[in-house]
Design an enzyme around this catalytic site. Sequence first.
Site, PDB file in Angstrom:
ATOM      1  N   HIS A 108       0.983  -1.092   0.245  1.00 26.63           N
ATOM      2  CA  HIS A 108      -0.164   0.125   0.226  1.00 26.63           C
ATOM      3  C   HIS A 108       0.988   1.623   0.256  1.00 26.63           C
ATOM      4  O   HIS A 108       1.939   1.175   0.385  1.00 26.63           O
ATOM      5  CB  HIS A 108      -1.162   0.155   1.876  1.00 26.63           C
ATOM      6  N   PRO A 109       0.598   2.472  -0.794  1.00 24.64           N
ATOM      7  CA  PRO A 109       1.526   3.180  -0.700  1.00 24.64           C
ATOM      8  C   PRO A 109       0.991   4.349   0.148  1.00 24.64           C
ATOM      9  O   PRO A 109       0.064   4.305   1.322  1.00 24.64           O
ATOM     10  CB  PRO A 109       1.186   4.070  -2.494  1.00 24.64           C
ATOM     11  N   ALA A 117     -10.106   4.611   2.467  1.00 21.22           N
ATOM     12  CA  ALA A 117      -9.721   5.961   2.569  1.00 21.22           C
ATOM     13  C   ALA A 117     -10.850   6.125   1.834  1.00 21.22           C
ATOM     14  O   ALA A 117     -11.065   7.105   1.973  1.00 21.22           O
ATOM     15  CB  ALA A 117      -8.372   6.610   2.162  1.00 21.22           C
TER      16      ALA A 117
END
Length: 154
Positions: free
Chosen positions: A65-66, A109
Amino acid sequence: MLLTLTDFNAADAENVRPALTACLAVPRWVDAILERRPYADVDALKAAADLPLTTDEIRQAMAAHPRIGEKPADGWARSEQSGVDNVDAFAAANAEYEAKFGHVYLVCASGRSGDELLKILRERLDNAPATELAVAGRELLKIAELRLAKAVTA
């Protein structure tokens, strides 16, 4: 890869494994989703995605994941983080978080504003490391469920 549920249920496991891995980069989770086929509906598929993860699996999946606030080039993460515009504030908060916990801040998010995500990060800084890792694991599963619903349609 976008599949209908019928195609997903009938497809060769190796043909859908990459799509599942894009949802959650945990081989045991991918195998469990595949082994439980066929699914009666997308809700049953999403329910099957709620598989507890080990500490090692959480850490492995987080590596894919970034960072929140660093715009990924493409893929689901780009659209999931589309509301994040306070990049400088996130850079500082991410650094503090990573210094404390030793891994990236991970949160589902999708549909949240950058301000909301930053507030959640700051609140989670009060967690003990083991608690925070468990929270991150639950967030990974939420992300996986959302991605699964995007990859497989009714």
